[in-house]
Design an enzyme around this catalytic site. Structure first.
Site, short mmCIF file in Angstrom:
data_model
loop_
_atom_site.label_atom_id
_atom_site.label_comp_id
_atom_site.label_asym_id
_atom_site.label_seq_id
_atom_site.Cartn_x
_atom_site.Cartn_y
_atom_site.Cartn_z
N HIS A 241 0.87 -0.93 0.19
CA HIS A 241 -0.28 -0.19 -0.28
C HIS A 241 1.19 1.04 -0.03
O HIS A 241 1.94 1.30 0.61
CB HIS A 241 -0.85 -0.14 1.37
N ARG A 296 -3.45 1.33 -4.12
CA ARG A 296 -2.73 -0.24 -4.34
C ARG A 296 -3.01 -0.92 -5.13
O ARG A 296 -4.23 0.39 -5.98
CB ARG A 296 -3.38 -1.48 -3.23
N LYS A 299 -7.29 -0.02 -7.20
CA LYS A 299 -8.06 0.49 -7.01
C LYS A 299 -8.65 1.74 -7.45
O LYS A 299 -7.35 1.94 -8.12
CB LYS A 299 -7.64 0.45 -5.49
N ASP A 302 -6.34 8.70 -5.98
CA ASP A 302 -6.54 8.96 -4.92
C ASP A 302 -5.90 10.11 -4.52
O ASP A 302 -4.30 9.76 -4.58
CB ASP A 302 -7.37 8.53 -3.18
N CYS A 304 -4.87 11.63 -2.10
CA CYS A 304 -3.82 12.04 -0.66
C CYS A 304 -1.86 10.93 -1.83
O CYS A 304 -1.15 11.50 -0.34
CB CYS A 304 -4.29 11.14 0.61
N TYR A 305 -2.26 10.26 -2.37
CA TYR A 305 -1.00 9.32 -2.57
C TYR A 305 -0.21 10.16 -3.52
O TYR A 305 0.79 9.86 -3.98
CB TYR A 305 -1.53 8.41 -3.99
N ASP A 373 -9.80 13.47 -2.27
CA ASP A 373 -9.59 12.33 -2.66
C ASP A 373 -9.85 12.45 -4.32
O ASP A 373 -8.66 12.45 -4.66
CB ASP A 373 -10.46 11.18 -2.04
N ASP A 380 -10.73 17.67 2.71
CA ASP A 380 -10.68 17.69 4.09
C ASP A 380 -9.60 17.74 4.15
O ASP A 380 -8.84 18.26 3.46
CB ASP A 380 -11.31 16.01 4.83
N HIS A 383 -6.99 15.37 2.97
CA HIS A 383 -6.02 14.85 1.55
C HIS A 383 -5.88 16.88 1.24
O HIS A 383 -5.73 16.63 0.19
CB HIS A 383 -7.55 15.40 0.57
C1 FPP Z 1 -6.54 2.27 2.73
O1 FPP Z 1 -8.07 2.63 2.87
C2 FPP Z 1 -5.43 2.70 3.51
C3 FPP Z 1 -4.73 2.23 4.52
C4 FPP Z 1 -4.70 0.84 4.42
C5 FPP Z 1 -3.97 2.59 5.49
C6 FPP Z 1 -3.17 4.97 4.66
C7 FPP Z 1 -1.70 4.77 5.46
C8 FPP Z 1 -1.56 6.03 5.08
C9 FPP Z 1 -2.36 6.39 4.29
C10 FPP Z 1 -0.16 6.31 5.39
C11 FPP Z 1 -0.21 7.14 6.91
C12 FPP Z 1 0.65 7.44 7.37
C13 FPP Z 1 1.21 7.81 8.69
C14 FPP Z 1 2.55 8.90 8.62
C15 FPP Z 1 -0.33 7.97 9.85
P1 FPP Z 1 -8.54 2.48 2.09
O2 FPP Z 1 -9.00 1.26 1.22
O3 FPP Z 1 -9.51 3.58 2.31
O4 FPP Z 1 -7.65 3.41 0.48
P2 FPP Z 1 -7.82 2.42 -1.00
O5 FPP Z 1 -8.23 2.30 -1.66
O6 FPP Z 1 -6.79 3.81 -1.47
O7 FPP Z 1 -5.82 1.56 -0.81
ZN ZN Z 2 -7.19 9.79 0.41
#
Ligand code: FPP
Ligand code: ZN
Length: 484
Positions: A241, A296, A299, A302, A304-305, A373, A380, A383
């Site tokens: 991830h 990932r 998926k 978004d 934030c990535y 996102d 928010d 993001h």
């Molecule tokens: C899945 O969310 C999200 C995670 C499994 C964890 C994400 C971790 C971070 C963003 C790192 C944070 C860093 C610190 C320093 C605290 P989702 O299933 O909603 O999103 P997705 O579909 O994009 O994976």
């Molecule tokens: Zn996000």
């Protein structure tokens, strides 16, 4: 102009393919007419949004976020910093007093007043203090109980090099990252704290190349027998991830000075940079996804990535994996890994910096202020920061300069006598040698879209990083050569 192609799939419809199709339909509406002229950055609206959000706090439906108060403040303050906005002294003081009320009497910071210490909000609180704090009474920095915080950090350390995020809580590589950043900023690094940490990071890398949140700590071949700690490589726990990958890679970068001071050994932990680079590159969305990043495989993109994944390329450059052509005239690398040699000449055309800026500007900005996102989601503060920080990393080439590192080492006040002091000096100079390459920033759209550069590991501006580190290491940082 012809429309970009939709992502291919095998006609077997699932929830995943439906979400992808819906997202592409929405993103298509946000494609700019002229790809070089995306929507301008609405800085004022974003500032207003952040202030509104901070004053209101988390709405009551977000009661689960009560333990994230330091995060809300850090996201807000660091968003201000990348947009070049500073707080006035009164508001700074209010922020300092608020942060200090989160310090736990037994060390570390909790997620709010009276809450248990937790490694992750400790990072957010200390970074927020790096932005608003100062030395002296009431300034926050000298009221941090570093001895107790260090004891807290040691108390969550596990025998396999992992850290629990809090007492009686879970292991998570986010905790490793947060603890290492805090220990770097506050001059709390020791070989004792770092021992085994590289092997733990290594154990979180998955077959895909990205990292998962943790690894399997124990393995018992006999169902009845006592569990025994499995030697590296241990199986990672879960899926690769972007969030965990950033935390793992940034931790790996922070561990370079420690690894360099170790005696060479055959068992030295190493990462598979080939699969990591391939995975990172594949996380960038196609044209129809406006070049945003996913977290990932299979998926959705978004905002934030933009930071968690987009920010990994500068980290790789510091390890010599993705080449940065620096004015130093040498290839920047503090790597300890042989395989990296073969990858050193790959430049950053591996990721599309302009496309990422397009995603953030055209899809990431909410019309009412704040970033998000993806449309039609609301904005928010989380993001908002990670879109803006991602925009910054797409705009600027920030690399680890050996020239700068040498200058910092030369100005060190008293020569280090013990390995402990050598470690601190090496971590200090390594952390502060990130340098923006002159004349190579690429701002898509109007010059007003420019963000300040941010430290690729800590996500603080260089000014804030230098300020707090100079204080805690009691060093004077040499001035940077004047821009010509
Ligand atoms: C899945 O969310 C999200 C995670 C499994 C964890 C994400 C971790 C971070 C963003 C790192 C944070 C860093 C610190 C320093 C605290 P989702 O299933 O909603 O999103 P997705 O579909 O994009 O994976
Ligand atoms: Zn996000």
């Amino acid at each position: 102009m012809s429309q970009p192609r939709r992502s291919p799939h095998d006609s077997y419809e699932t929830e995943t393919t439906d979400h992808q199709t819906e997202t592409e339909t929405i993103l298509l509406k946000h494609l700019p007419r002229n790809p070089n002229l995306p929507s301008p950055l609405q800085k004022d609206a974003h500032l207003q949004f952040l202030i509104r959000n901070l004053i209101q706090g988390f709405p009551s439906r977000y009661i689960s976020q009560d333990a994230s108060q330091p995060w809300l403040l850090y996201w807000t303050l660091q968003s201000f910093s990348v947009m070049g906005v500073a707080l006035d002294p009164d508001n700074k003081q209010k922020a300092i007093d608020t942060i200090m009320a989160w310090q736990h009497p037994d060390g570390g910071f909790g997620g709010g007043p009276g809450q248990a210490a937790h490694v992750v909000p400790t990072y957010a609180a200390v970074c927020a203090l790096a932005i608003v704090g100062r030395p002296g009474p009431g300034g926050g920095w000298d009221q941090i109980d570093r001895e107790k915080m260090y004891e807290f950090f040691l108390s969550v350390k596990q025998s396999d090099g992992a850290f629990l995020v809090a007492h009686h809580a879970e292991v998570d590589v986010r905790g490793t990252y947060c603890l290492l950043v805090t220990a770097h900023l506050l001059n709390m690094l020791t070989p004792e704290l770092l021992e085994g940490v590289p092997a733990f990071i290594m154990s979180c890398q998955t077959y895909e190349g990205g990292f998962s949140s943790a690894s399997q700590p124990y393995f018992s071949p006999e169902p009845e027998g006592p569990p025994t700690l499995l030697d590296s490589p241990r199986p990672p726990l879960g899926e690769a991830h972007g969030g965990y990958t950033f935390c793992s890679l940034a931790s790996w970068v922070m561990l370079q000075p420690y690894l360099a001071l170790q005696k060479p050994s055959l068992q030295r932990p190493s990462l598979n940079f080939k699969t990591l680079l391939r995975w990172l590159v594949q996380m960038q969305g196609s044209e129809i996804e406006l070049g945003g990043f996913k977290g990932r495989t299979n998926k959705l993109v978004d905002g934030c990535y933009s930071w968690w994944v987009g920010g990994c390329f500068a980290l790789l450059s510091s390890l010599g994996i993705v080449g940065v052509h620096s004015h130093d005239g040498n290839h920047e690398s503090s790597t300890t890994h042989q395989e990296e040699e073969a990858w050193g000449d790959i430049d950053d055309s591996l990721w599309d910096r302009a496309a990422l800026q397009r995603y953030i500007l055209c899809a990431g900005q909410h019309p009412a202020g704040g970033l998000r996102d993806k449309p039609p989601k609301p904005a928010d503060s989380y993001h908002t920061l990670y879109c803006l920080a991602g925009l910054s990393s797409a705009q600027h080439n920030v690399f680890l300069s050996s020239t700068r590192q040498d200058a910092i080492v030369r100005s060190w006040k008293t020569p280090p006598e013990s390995t402990h002091e050598q470690l601190r000096q090496a971590c200090f100079s390594h952390s502060l040698s990130w340098t923006e390459e002159e004349g190579t920033s690429h701002i898509l759209g109007t010059p007003n879209n420019r963000m300040n550069a941010t430290h690729p590991v800590f996500n603080l501006t260089m000014t804030h990083t230098e300020g707090i580190m100079a204080h805690f290491y009691k060093q004077t940082i040499p001035s940077r050569p004047k821009k010509t």
